[in-house]
Enzyme design. Sequence first.
Site, PDB file in Angstrom:
ATOM      1  CB  ALA A 194      -0.933  -0.006   1.208  1.00 22.97           C
ATOM      2  CB  THR A 250      -0.205   5.960   0.699  1.00 22.96           C
ATOM      3  OG1 THR A 250       1.215   5.772   0.767  1.00 22.96           O
ATOM      4  CG2 THR A 250      -0.913   4.786   1.341  1.00 22.96           C
ATOM      5  CG  PHE A 298      -6.378  -2.348   3.037  1.00 22.11           C
ATOM      6  CD1 PHE A 298      -7.657  -2.671   2.621  1.00 22.11           C
ATOM      7  CD2 PHE A 298      -5.368  -2.322   2.101  1.00 22.11           C
ATOM      8  CE1 PHE A 298      -7.930  -2.957   1.296  1.00 22.11           C
ATOM      9  CE2 PHE A 298      -5.623  -2.612   0.772  1.00 22.11           C
ATOM     10  CZ  PHE A 298      -6.901  -2.931   0.369  1.00 22.11           C
ATOM     11  CD  GLN A 333       1.379  -7.093   0.532  1.00 15.41           C
ATOM     12  OE1 GLN A 333       2.098  -6.109   0.714  1.00 15.41           O
ATOM     13  NE2 GLN A 333       1.010  -7.881   1.530  1.00 15.41           N
ATOM     14  CG  HIS A 350      -4.055  -9.127  -1.587  1.00 19.03           C
ATOM     15  ND1 HIS A 350      -3.325  -8.290  -0.767  1.00 19.03           N
ATOM     16  CD2 HIS A 350      -3.791 -10.390  -1.153  1.00 19.03           C
ATOM     17  CE1 HIS A 350      -2.659  -9.017   0.118  1.00 19.03           C
ATOM     18  NE2 HIS A 350      -2.922 -10.291  -0.097  1.00 19.03           N
ATOM     19  CB  CYS A 398     -18.722 -14.791 -13.418  1.00 18.19           C
ATOM     20  SG  CYS A 398     -19.913 -16.084 -12.969  1.00 18.19           S
ATOM     21  CB  CYS A 449     -22.239 -14.293 -14.901  1.00 19.21           C
ATOM     22  SG  CYS A 449     -21.154 -14.737 -16.279  1.00 19.21           S
ATOM     23  CB  CYS A 509     -22.768 -19.033 -16.166  1.00 18.66           C
ATOM     24  SG  CYS A 509     -22.006 -18.237 -14.725  1.00 18.66           S
ATOM     25  CB  ILE A 515       7.748   4.502  -2.516  1.00 17.28           C
ATOM     26  CG1 ILE A 515       7.268   3.817  -1.234  1.00 17.28           C
ATOM     27  CG2 ILE A 515       8.098   3.479  -3.584  1.00 17.28           C
ATOM     28  CD1 ILE A 515       8.279   2.982  -0.545  1.00 17.28           C
TER      29      ILE A 515
END
Length: 251
Positions: free
Chosen positions: A26, A30, A37, A103, A123, A131, A156, A159, A240
């Site tokens: 994360a 940010t 989270f 992630q 994730h 679906c 969906c 289906c 970062i």
Amino acid sequence: MASSSSRADLARFIADARRLVVFTGAGISTESGIPDFRSPGGVWSKMKPIYFQEFVSDGAKRHEAWERAFSGRAGWVGRTPNTGHEAVARLVSQGKITAVITQNVDNLHQDSGIPAEKIIELHGNASYATCLECGDRHELAELKEGFLKAGEIPHCRSCGGLVKTATISFGQAMPIEPMARAQAAALECDSFLVLGSSLVVHPAAGFPLLAKQNGARLAIVNREPTDLDTFADLVLNDEIGLAMTAAAPAN
């Protein structure tokens, strides 16, 4: 703030790598304005997560989940890549990075220009839906009008199964193929670089240690200390974007 010598060490770490894997959490996003989270003020401090079994079994929870998705309340999508994403993309285009394990669910690595086949999403992805029965992909724009105008819970088109944003919810099984690809990438690399992850969410957080135990060098760039810092060859408590721009500048 890291010193210039620390950023120079990161530049050398990257330059010396032959098969570099980048692992993002994360903290890289940010800086694009996407909330994380778990920190105070993060997503889960403002609204409780909807567990996978709640989504599957409870129509009211499904409606709430889709209301969150279409209102943008979670704030996971709709932002643009920042200088950290752009630096990673440059290294991918130069052939330095063999895989980007993430992630994050915000699609910002793809938006920065990294080919989808180079990205391993542990994730899932919040920018589209799938679906739960047949796996067909559904674009959110195609589903939004029916939900907002008539309250239709997406199903969906192929289906009739339940459709859910393509994120991995609490209580949902981790995706088999991305996990296998991430394990293979961790075992095949000679250098593993963590960018903006607290490394507390497992099993994802096990990949840096797996790479290190297999002989790879490990670098961690994160604003706060992590539990794996003692195993790392290089640790920077830094922003970062600033660290990566200094280490992998644009030509």
